[in-house]
Design a protein around this motif. Structure first.
Motif, PDB file in Angstrom:
ATOM      1  N   PRO A 250     116.736  67.889  16.943  1.00  0.00           N
ATOM      2  CA  PRO A 250     115.957  69.136  16.857  1.00  0.00           C
ATOM      3  C   PRO A 250     114.477  68.842  16.578  1.00  0.00           C
ATOM      4  CG  PRO A 250     117.348  68.845  14.910  1.00  0.00           C
ATOM      5  CD  PRO A 250     117.607  67.669  15.784  1.00  0.00           C
ATOM      6  N   VAL A 251     113.775  68.410  17.591  1.00  0.00           N
ATOM      7  CA  VAL A 251     112.408  67.917  17.406  1.00  0.00           C
ATOM      8  C   VAL A 251     111.436  69.034  17.011  1.00  0.00           C
ATOM      9  CG1 VAL A 251     110.455  66.854  18.611  1.00  0.00           C
ATOM     10  CG2 VAL A 251     112.743  65.918  18.880  1.00  0.00           C
ATOM     11  N   GLU A 252     111.561  70.181  17.664  1.00  0.00           N
ATOM     12  CA  GLU A 252     110.610  71.268  17.354  1.00  0.00           C
ATOM     13  C   GLU A 252     110.703  71.691  15.894  1.00  0.00           C
ATOM     14  OE1 GLU A 252     110.684  74.789  19.826  1.00  0.00           O
ATOM     15  OE2 GLU A 252     110.636  73.453  21.565  1.00  0.00           O
ATOM     16  N   GLU A 253     111.935  71.890  15.432  1.00  0.00           N
ATOM     17  CA  GLU A 253     112.125  72.309  14.040  1.00  0.00           C
ATOM     18  C   GLU A 253     111.623  71.213  13.099  1.00  0.00           C
ATOM     19  OE1 GLU A 253     114.309  72.432  16.403  1.00  0.00           O
ATOM     20  OE2 GLU A 253     115.386  74.334  16.394  1.00  0.00           O
ATOM     21  N   LEU A 254     111.873  69.990  13.471  1.00  0.00           N
ATOM     22  CA  LEU A 254     111.430  68.859  12.657  1.00  0.00           C
ATOM     23  C   LEU A 254     109.912  68.898  12.485  1.00  0.00           C
ATOM     24  CD1 LEU A 254     111.884  65.958  11.412  1.00  0.00           C
ATOM     25  CD2 LEU A 254     111.530  65.082  13.721  1.00  0.00           C
ATOM     26  N   LEU A 255     109.200  69.102  13.575  1.00  0.00           N
ATOM     27  CA  LEU A 255     107.738  69.108  13.502  1.00  0.00           C
ATOM     28  C   LEU A 255     107.240  70.311  12.699  1.00  0.00           C
ATOM     29  CD1 LEU A 255     106.898  67.991  17.138  1.00  0.00           C
ATOM     30  CD2 LEU A 255     106.246  66.802  15.042  1.00  0.00           C
ATOM     31  N   ARG A 256     107.876  71.456  12.920  1.00  0.00           N
ATOM     32  CA  ARG A 256     107.455  72.651  12.198  1.00  0.00           C
ATOM     33  C   ARG A 256     107.633  72.448  10.691  1.00  0.00           C
ATOM     34  NH1 ARG A 256     110.437  76.358  14.819  1.00  0.00           N
ATOM     35  NH2 ARG A 256     112.015  76.371  13.195  1.00  0.00           N
ATOM     36  N   GLU A 257     108.794  71.920  10.334  1.00  0.00           N
ATOM     37  CA  GLU A 257     109.078  71.697   8.908  1.00  0.00           C
ATOM     38  C   GLU A 257     108.165  70.618   8.327  1.00  0.00           C
ATOM     39  OE1 GLU A 257     110.995  73.400   7.018  1.00  0.00           O
ATOM     40  OE2 GLU A 257     112.187  74.561   8.440  1.00  0.00           O
ATOM     41  N   ALA A 258     107.898  69.600   9.096  1.00  0.00           N
ATOM     42  CA  ALA A 258     107.048  68.505   8.611  1.00  0.00           C
ATOM     43  C   ALA A 258     105.633  69.019   8.338  1.00  0.00           C
ATOM     44  CB  ALA A 258     107.027  67.377   9.640  1.00  0.00           C
ATOM     45  N   ARG A 259     105.140  69.827   9.247  1.00  0.00           N
ATOM     46  CA  ARG A 259     103.770  70.360   9.070  1.00  0.00           C
ATOM     47  C   ARG A 259     103.708  71.261   7.840  1.00  0.00           C
ATOM     48  NH1 ARG A 259     103.930  71.424  14.996  1.00  0.00           N
ATOM     49  NH2 ARG A 259     103.234  69.463  15.896  1.00  0.00           N
ATOM     50  N   ARG A 260     104.761  71.974   7.628  1.00  0.00           N
ATOM     51  CA  ARG A 260     104.794  72.905   6.497  1.00  0.00           C
ATOM     52  C   ARG A 260     104.726  72.135   5.179  1.00  0.00           C
ATOM     53  NH1 ARG A 260     109.332  75.069   3.903  1.00  0.00           N
ATOM     54  NH2 ARG A 260     109.067  77.161   3.049  1.00  0.00           N
ATOM     55  N   ALA A 261     105.466  71.030   5.110  1.00  0.00           N
ATOM     56  CA  ALA A 261     105.512  70.277   3.849  1.00  0.00           C
ATOM     57  C   ALA A 261     104.389  69.242   3.747  1.00  0.00           C
ATOM     58  CB  ALA A 261     106.865  69.572   3.735  1.00  0.00           C
ATOM     59  N   GLY A 262     103.961  68.721   4.872  1.00  0.00           N
ATOM     60  CA  GLY A 262     102.853  67.748   4.840  1.00  0.00           C
ATOM     61  C   GLY A 262     103.296  66.314   4.600  1.00  0.00           C
ATOM     62  N   ARG A 263     104.483  66.120   4.058  1.00  0.00           N
ATOM     63  CA  ARG A 263     104.990  64.761   3.785  1.00  0.00           C
ATOM     64  C   ARG A 263     106.455  64.713   4.190  1.00  0.00           C
ATOM     65  NH1 ARG A 263     102.373  66.254  -0.612  1.00  0.00           N
ATOM     66  NH2 ARG A 263     100.726  64.928  -1.448  1.00  0.00           N
ATOM     67  N   VAL A 264     106.851  63.569   4.718  1.00  0.00           N
ATOM     68  CA  VAL A 264     108.238  63.488   5.197  1.00  0.00           C
ATOM     69  C   VAL A 264     108.916  62.220   4.687  1.00  0.00           C
ATOM     70  CG1 VAL A 264     109.729  63.379   7.244  1.00  0.00           C
ATOM     71  CG2 VAL A 264     107.638  64.753   7.307  1.00  0.00           C
ATOM     72  N   LEU A 265     110.093  62.422   4.141  1.00  0.00           N
ATOM     73  CA  LEU A 265     110.937  61.282   3.790  1.00  0.00           C
ATOM     74  C   LEU A 265     112.201  61.380   4.653  1.00  0.00           C
ATOM     75  CD1 LEU A 265     111.925  58.897   2.095  1.00  0.00           C
ATOM     76  CD2 LEU A 265     112.696  60.536   0.362  1.00  0.00           C
ATOM     77  N   VAL A 266     112.438  60.329   5.392  1.00  0.00           N
ATOM     78  CA  VAL A 266     113.628  60.321   6.252  1.00  0.00           C
ATOM     79  C   VAL A 266     114.725  59.530   5.538  1.00  0.00           C
ATOM     80  CG1 VAL A 266     114.541  59.768   8.535  1.00  0.00           C
ATOM     81  CG2 VAL A 266     112.105  60.318   8.263  1.00  0.00           C
ATOM     82  N   VAL A 267     115.839  60.177   5.312  1.00  0.00           N
ATOM     83  CA  VAL A 267     116.972  59.515   4.659  1.00  0.00           C
ATOM     84  C   VAL A 267     118.042  59.289   5.725  1.00  0.00           C
ATOM     85  CG1 VAL A 267     118.745  59.719   2.879  1.00  0.00           C
ATOM     86  CG2 VAL A 267     116.417  60.562   2.451  1.00  0.00           C
ATOM     87  N   ASP A 268     118.114  58.042   6.163  1.00  0.00           N
ATOM     88  CA  ASP A 268     118.940  57.711   7.328  1.00  0.00           C
ATOM     89  C   ASP A 268     119.957  56.642   6.934  1.00  0.00           C
ATOM     90  OD1 ASP A 268     119.994  56.890   9.717  1.00  0.00           O
ATOM     91  OD2 ASP A 268     118.113  56.071  10.514  1.00  0.00           O
ATOM     92  N   GLU A 269     121.214  57.052   6.876  1.00  0.00           N
ATOM     93  CA  GLU A 269     122.235  56.096   6.439  1.00  0.00           C
ATOM     94  C   GLU A 269     122.619  55.098   7.527  1.00  0.00           C
ATOM     95  OE1 GLU A 269     126.353  57.983   6.156  1.00  0.00           O
ATOM     96  OE2 GLU A 269     125.025  59.697   6.348  1.00  0.00           O
ATOM     97  N   THR A 270     122.079  55.275   8.750  1.00  0.00           N
ATOM     98  CA  THR A 270     122.363  54.286   9.793  1.00  0.00           C
ATOM     99  C   THR A 270     121.347  53.149   9.671  1.00  0.00           C
ATOM    100  OG1 THR A 270     121.047  55.433  11.476  1.00  0.00           O
ATOM    101  CG2 THR A 270     123.351  56.069  11.262  1.00  0.00           C
ATOM    102  N   ARG A 271     121.464  52.197  10.566  1.00  0.00           N
ATOM    103  CA  ARG A 271     120.672  50.975  10.364  1.00  0.00           C
ATOM    104  C   ARG A 271     119.187  51.150  10.644  1.00  0.00           C
ATOM    105  NH1 ARG A 271     124.564  46.796  13.323  1.00  0.00           N
ATOM    106  NH2 ARG A 271     126.386  47.117  11.993  1.00  0.00           N
ATOM    107  N   ARG A 272     118.429  50.232  10.038  1.00  0.00           N
ATOM    108  CA  ARG A 272     116.979  50.259  10.212  1.00  0.00           C
ATOM    109  C   ARG A 272     116.625  50.075  11.700  1.00  0.00           C
ATOM    110  NH1 ARG A 272     113.494  51.041   6.707  1.00  0.00           N
ATOM    111  NH2 ARG A 272     111.322  50.472   7.009  1.00  0.00           N
ATOM    112  N   SER A 273     117.325  49.176  12.354  1.00  0.00           N
ATOM    113  CA  SER A 273     117.084  48.972  13.789  1.00  0.00           C
ATOM    114  C   SER A 273     118.100  49.773  14.593  1.00  0.00           C
ATOM    115  CB  SER A 273     117.247  47.493  14.153  1.00  0.00           C
ATOM    116  OG  SER A 273     116.327  46.731  13.433  1.00  0.00           O
ATOM    117  N   GLY A 274     117.589  50.589  15.466  1.00  0.00           N
ATOM    118  CA  GLY A 274     118.484  51.381  16.313  1.00  0.00           C
ATOM    119  C   GLY A 274     119.017  52.629  15.632  1.00  0.00           C
TER     120      GLY A 274
END
Ligand SMILES: Cc1ncc(C[n+]2csc(CCOP(=O)(O)OP(=O)(O)O)c2C)c(N)n1
Ligand SMILES: [Mg+2]
Length: 764
Positions: free
Chosen positions: A670-694
């Motif tokens: 959901p890229v559009e929502e992601l960008l909208r939410e990111a702009r609203r908060a100004g800072r983004v922390l991505v919590v990704d339980e999958t691997r750093r590569s890929g």
């Protein structure tokens, strides 16, 4: 074995003029016999009439001229494919021994089969269709210029990829589902009494995919389950340059439990037709699998660019050329008086003329002209149709009977596993062609009991155990889809998808692309996924690698974190599969299957009520938690649960207000929502339980950058590591404490927002 000194390396020699000349010369030396009534068998004891043999001979000649034309087109830069069928033209007899409605999953040397079936259905040889494929024309009716394949909806020939043997699991799946669906009174997409045929080469039988598929057919047949499939091995003795051990195919397939072996001479139309007829009759009548072994030769090397002389002696090549099946057919027809020498030559030259004229026409046809055109059939997406399918109500009485009066919406809120179970139950009621299968899904209820009791409720015919082979499970799902059914297959752990993933990548997801959406294999694969098993199980029960799924074109990847979302998203996936043929992967976080609480023991914060109606989450729509504007945490699956807990502590202990975005869909993101939410908060922390590569965060961060987001971004990911047993697993996974720590670091980077500073001071 060719002696080394007899073989010469050098540019590939095109022997097409040689085999062309051989045919003409050998036919020229034959003597006409007295004319024979063409309605009589062409040879005593055979059921192949003269008239029928002529038709097959035409298909053989047509196929040969297509091979010659492919090389000529290639030479002129107008054609793009030179793997031919020369030497294998006896497979026309197999087409004749089958019914035109029998689905055929074909080898790439099936030109004569294709033409012979085309003749049965259209009344003429579909030469132009093949030429449009060779020239990559967008007018090619099957692939629209995307690949040279033998395929046609009208001919019941689904297109196959170049991966040898990878079509066998789905052919087996189609055979199994064909009879299962008929038995349940479902309408399948093929005529009643049909059987499946799939063909392949002698080297291909050794591929584990073929071995697994043939084994699966034997396994089913051995226990009396219907498996109407004809395996056709076209044995030319070579896999490119590697010789098959003489006798190996017969030795390894003639005495297998549950599999009947038939053999024929693929160079002789009568022998091939008799063997194929007998084998097809056996399969049709007994609904058991058969293996038809046809000895053929390979002419014109493996493909146009193959330097055959580097690994075969000239004598060997010439011996095969002398055994040309077209010459054998000409001999048969002339010596029996079915055709005259002049008649054969006229047929040969007439087809040469037609193919030459048509190839000139094919070369002029337009090719795919833009990226948009190329990708058009990749992933059909009609959100309104999906919503309408989800909203289509189930039969109330059937539903009440299924749940024995205890409708799930009236039961207590439940955890993820239970909600998936309920949604699956409802889908079984609503979608009669839906089947649930996998290892242990029946009486055990799946590896984590997600399918508990469904087999009893829906019946063992619809919720059943498979054998232990992921390739066969996915093949069954694909074959089911191609027969008009819809599979919800279970793979026990993400790690075990990896040894079968080509069935998704190369086969399922590519079918609509290579057939312009004419063939579909709707399916949903549920996979118990990810880590956080508290140290239990080690790597293979905690696998967190999704890279191989993320780049599969057109694949839909759902990954819910909580029960109500899971039920809604499962409905979406099944509806998308049903109305637009989607191939969906449903990644279920094992660690959250039974999770009840969120912040405190006993708070029940991760339990949800069940909704009975048409609620769904459209593909690509995320869920946001909290209204915080200090920081956006982007996550999915286990990461959502951990992030919500971390956000709660950040608020409580530091006055930091977060918003947590659960992506829910990993593809499309959901890229559009992601960008909208990111702009609203100004800072983004991505919590990704999958691997750093890929892992998923790579695409998230890229989307932020490409979307022009300028604020700070951090990502927490699992290590690029296998996951160890015991508490050491913690070292390589994203930890809840790290979310808090990284959030604080991110907020203290650069200038803090005034609001945040003020709030912190107030707290102190
Ligand atoms: C999985 C896979 N590995 C390798 C290849 C490359 N390849 C294409 S054809 C072929 C040989 C196949 O031989 P056989 O099954 O005997 O068929 P034939 O070409 O002789 O008809 C190979 C190795 C492939 N297409 N797929
Ligand atoms: Mg071979």
């Amino acid at each position: 074995m060719a002696r080394r000194e007899d073989c010469r390396r050098g540019p590939a020699i095109d022997r097409s003029p040689i085999i062309d000349r051989n045919f003409t010369e050998r036919v020229g030396r034959l003597r006409d016999a007295s004319p024979r009534d063409r309605s009589l068998p062409v040879r005593s004891g055979s059921s192949l009439t003269g008239a029928r043999a002529i038709e097959l001979f035409e298909a053989q000649i047509g196929s040969r001229h297509l091979d010659l034309a492919a090389r000529a087109l290639r030479g002129r830069g107008q054609g793009f494919y030179t793997i031919g069928s020369s030497g294998h033209e006896g497979n026309a007899a197999v087409a004749a021994a089958l019914r035109p409605g029998d689905p055929a999953f074909l080898h790439y040397r099936s030109g004569a089969f294709f033409l012979a079936r085309g003749r049965q259905v259209f009344g003429e040889l579909p030469l132009f269709e093949v030429l449009l494929g060779l020239t990559a024309s967008k007018d090619d009716p099957i692939s629209g210029g995307r690949h040279k394949v033998f395929g046609s909806l009208a001919l019941q020939i689904p297109p196959q990829t170049s991966t040898i043997a990878s079509h066998l699991p789905k052919a087996v799946g189609a055979a199994f589902m064909l009879d299962r669906a008929s038995r349940l009174g479902l309408s399948v997409s093929v005529p009643r009494g049909a059987i499946i045929v799939c063909s392949f080469g002698d080297a291909s039988v050794n591929h584990s995919t073929a071995a697994g598929a043939i084994n699966t057919a034997c396994w089913a047949s051995f226990q009396g389950l219907p498996m109407p499939i004809l395996f056709l091995c076209e044995d030319n003795g070579l896999g490119i340059s590697v010789r098959s051990p003489p006798g190996w195919v017969a030795a390894s397939h003639s005495a297998r439990p549950g599999l009947r072996y038939f053999a024929g001479d693929g160079l002789d139309l009568v022998s091939a037709f008799e063997a194929a007829s007998e084998a097809a009759r056996y399969v049709r009548e007994t609904r058991r699998p058969a293996f038809l072994h046809l000895e053929v030769v390979r002419l014109l090397a493996h493909a146009g660019a193959d330097e055959e002389q580097a690994y075969r002696t000239t004598a060997e090549i010439e011996a095969d050329e002398a055994d040309d099946p077209l010459i054998h057919s000409a001999e048969l027809l002339i010596e029996t008086g079915v055709l005259t020498r002049a008649g054969v030559s006229a047929l040969y030259e007439d087809l040469r003329g037609r193919v030459t004229a048509l190839s000139g026409e094919a070369a002029k046809r337009p090719r795919l002209g833009s990226r948009k055109e190329v990708v058009a059939p990749l992933a059909p997406s009609d959100a309104a149709a999906v919503a309408s399918e989800v909203g289509r109500p189930a039969d109330v009485a059937a539903r009440t009977a299924f749940w024995q009066g205890r409708l799930p919406e009236n039961e207590r809120p439940a955890h993820l596993a239970e909600q998936i179970n309920r949604a699956l139950g409802d889908l079984l009621v609503k979608v009669p062609e839906l089947f649930v299968f996998g290892e242990d899904v029946a009486s055990k209820g799946g590896v984590y009991y997600v399918t508990h009791d469904l087999s009893r409720r829906a019946g063992i015919a619809r919720v059943f155990n498979t054998l232990l082979d992921e390739q066969s499970i996915l093949g069954l799902a694909i074959g089911a889809g191609q027969m008009g059914c819809l599979a919800v297959a279970e793979i026990q752990y993400l790690a075990y998808l990896h040894n079968a993933e080509d069935q998704l990548r190369g086969e399922a997801a590519s079918l609509q692309f290579f057939s312009r959406g004419q063939f579909k294999n709707p399916l949903v694969v549920r996979i118990a996924s990810y880590a956080y098993q508290k140290g239990f199980g080690g790597h293979f029960h905690n696998d967190n690698s999704v890279a191989v799924l993320r780049d599969i074109p057109g694949l839909i990847i759902a990954s819910p974190s909580r029960g109500d979302d899971a039920a809604r998203m499962l409905r979406t996936c099944v509806a998308a599969a049903r109305v637009q043929g989607s191939v969906c992967v449903f990644l279920e976080p094992i660690a959250l299957y039974m999770t009840k609480d969120l912040h405190q023991p006993g708070d029940g914060g991760w339990l949800t009520p069940y909704e009975a109606g048409g609620e769904h989450v459209p593909v690509g729509v995320p869920r946001a938690y909290g209204e915080g504007k200090d920081l956006l945490i982007v996550s999915f699956a286990n990461g959502v649960w951990m992030s919500l807990r971390a956000a709660h502590k950040l608020e409580r202990d530091h006055g930091i207000a977060c918003r947590v975005l659960d992506l829910r869909w990993l593809r499309p993101l959901p890229v559009e929502e992601l960008l909208r939410e990111a702009r609203r908060a100004g800072r983004v922390l991505v919590v990704d339980e999958t691997r750093r590569s890929g892992g998923v965060s790579e695409e998230i961060v890229t989307a932020l950058v490409e979307g022009g987001f300028k604020g700070p971004v951090r990502r927490l990911t699992a290590e690029d590591s296998y996951i160890p047993l015991g508490p050491a697993a913690e070292h390589v996974l994203v930890r809840e404490a790290d979310i808090e720590k990284t959030a604080l670091e991110l907020l203290s980077e650069g200038r803090r927002s005034a609001a945040f500073t003020v709030r912190r001071r107030k707290r102190r």
